[in-house]
Design a protein around this motif. Structure first.
Motif, short mmCIF file in Angstrom:
data_model
loop_
_atom_site.label_atom_id
_atom_site.label_comp_id
_atom_site.label_asym_id
_atom_site.label_seq_id
_atom_site.Cartn_x
_atom_site.Cartn_y
_atom_site.Cartn_z
N TYR A 178 -1.80 3.52 -8.19
CA TYR A 178 -1.11 4.21 -7.10
C TYR A 178 -1.12 5.72 -7.35
CZ TYR A 178 0.85 -0.19 -5.35
OH TYR A 178 1.00 -1.45 -4.82
N VAL A 212 4.36 6.71 -2.24
CA VAL A 212 3.28 6.24 -3.11
C VAL A 212 2.14 5.79 -2.21
CG1 VAL A 212 4.81 5.49 -4.99
CG2 VAL A 212 4.17 3.87 -3.20
N GLU A 213 0.95 5.71 -2.77
CA GLU A 213 -0.22 5.28 -1.98
C GLU A 213 -1.15 4.48 -2.88
OE1 GLU A 213 -2.79 5.03 1.42
OE2 GLU A 213 -0.69 5.70 1.20
N LEU A 214 -1.45 3.27 -2.46
CA LEU A 214 -2.39 2.45 -3.22
C LEU A 214 -3.79 3.03 -3.10
CD1 LEU A 214 -2.89 -0.24 -4.79
CD2 LEU A 214 -3.38 -1.29 -2.57
N SER A 270 7.60 4.63 -9.34
CA SER A 270 7.09 5.99 -9.46
C SER A 270 8.12 6.84 -10.19
CB SER A 270 6.83 6.58 -8.07
OG SER A 270 6.65 7.98 -8.14
N THR A 326 0.80 -1.22 0.00
CA THR A 326 0.00 0.00 0.00
C THR A 326 0.83 1.27 0.00
OG1 THR A 326 -0.12 -0.01 2.42
CG2 THR A 326 -1.88 -1.15 1.21
N GLY A 362 3.40 1.06 -10.43
CA GLY A 362 2.77 -0.02 -9.70
C GLY A 362 2.40 -1.22 -10.55
#
Length: 322
Positions: free
Chosen positions: A255, A245-247, A113, A103, A155
């Motif tokens: 992401y 990064v963020e899921l 990224s 995540t 991702g």
């Protein structure tokens, strides 16, 4: 919601959605940009713009939906019943599913990224991983040659030898970015912190303020050496903010990455009030923030003072907070 923030957060997801609708990967960025421009008023009024933007994207590709005859509706109910039965089977199959995606970071087998990269730096990173890279200019309100998207997006799983298209900014016109010069300075500092570029132009003496720590003074020559910044932690904070990064979706895997905004020294964001007092004086000061990938908490803020020759003479870090 601010249309620019929505674009920053959902760009890769919207590209994937366009491709899922059958749009060629090389045409997807242009189509998505057109939809975002057309829908920006509705995005600004919406708390969650996703449904309306996805519907507008589908309309742009497939045309508006036509009414469904009643007998088709009955058929859909039958299909729904079958889907319910398959869900029960899926309970058993789920035992063999792979581990869920991370995540807050990316594995070595996921497209990295590319936030903070220019085209050539992105090419070098991806080719080092064994990928075939094509750079494509894309008309965007961003500093020239900055990466604005990739296909596949950050991702996505990949194998060595896979092809990746990297889209780099080509400003639409001279009025596209009123803060172009300020954004250039922000990216120069981020490149310096991330090891992607050489040091920006520093004045003979550079005052460094970091959080509650006392002022540190570096010579211009020392400031050009990343090791001289270790005690202040400024470059480490910029690197950490750039690496987030963020899921946001598992299907399709999507992401979010950070975003850079140039702001006035007095600007605050809701509960994230502007520092008071700031170190910004009458000198030439550039203030920019790096928004977190999940858009929560207060962003990292950097104030950059410049002398009459536009060399950096002060750097003030206000760290991000949750």
């Amino acid at each position: 919601m601010d249309p620019r923030e929505y674009r920053d957060a959902r760009w890769h997801s919207l590209l994937r959605a366009a491709e899922d609708l059958g749009v060629d990967p090389e045409a997807a960025p242009g189509l998505v940009e057109q939809v975002l421009v057309r829908e920006q008023r509705r995005i600004r009024r919406a708390e969650d713009p996703d449904p309306l933007v996805h519907a507008a994207l589908a309309d742009a590709v497939l045309g508006p939906p036509s009414p469904v005859p009643r007998e088709h509706g009955r058929r859909r109910l039958a299909v729904a019943g079958l889907a319910t039965a398959l869900v029960a089977v899926g309970v058993v199959l789920a035992l063999t599913r792979p581990e869920p995606p991370p995540t807050d970071h990316l594995r070595a087998d996921q497209i990295p990224s590319l936030f903070g990269y220019d085209g050539e730096a992105a090419r070098a990173l991806l080719e080092k991983r064994g990928l075939e890279v094509s750079l494509r200019p894309f008309r965007s309100c961003e500093v020239r040659d900055r990466v604005v998207a990739s296909a596949p997006a950050a991702g996505a799983a990949y194998d060595r030898g896979d092809r990746v298209v990297v889209y780099t900014a080509l400003p639409a016109d001279v009025s596209c970015l009123t803060d172009y010069g300020e954004r250039e300075v922000a990216w120069q500092l981020l490149d310096f912190a991330n090891g992607h570029g050489r040091a920006p132009a520093f004045a003979p003496q550079v005052s460094v303020y970091s959080g509650d720590a006392p002022r540190e003074v570096l010579t211009g020559a020392a400031a050009a050496d990343p090791d001289a910044w270790r005690e202040s932690g400024v470059l480490e904070a910029l690197h950490a903010a750039s690496s987030e990064v963020e899921l946001v979706e598992e299907h399709p895997l999507t992401y979010a990455v950070p975003a850079v905004r140039v702001v006035r020294a007095s600007d605050g964001f809701g509960t994230c009030a502007a520092p008071d007092p700031t170190t910004a004086g009458p000198a030439d000061v550039i203030t920019f923030v790096v928004r977190s990938a999940d858009r929560t908490g207060c962003p990292l803020r950097l104030e950059v003072g410049r002398d009459d020759d536009r060399r950096i003479e002060s750097v003030t870090l206000y760290p991000a907070s949750s």
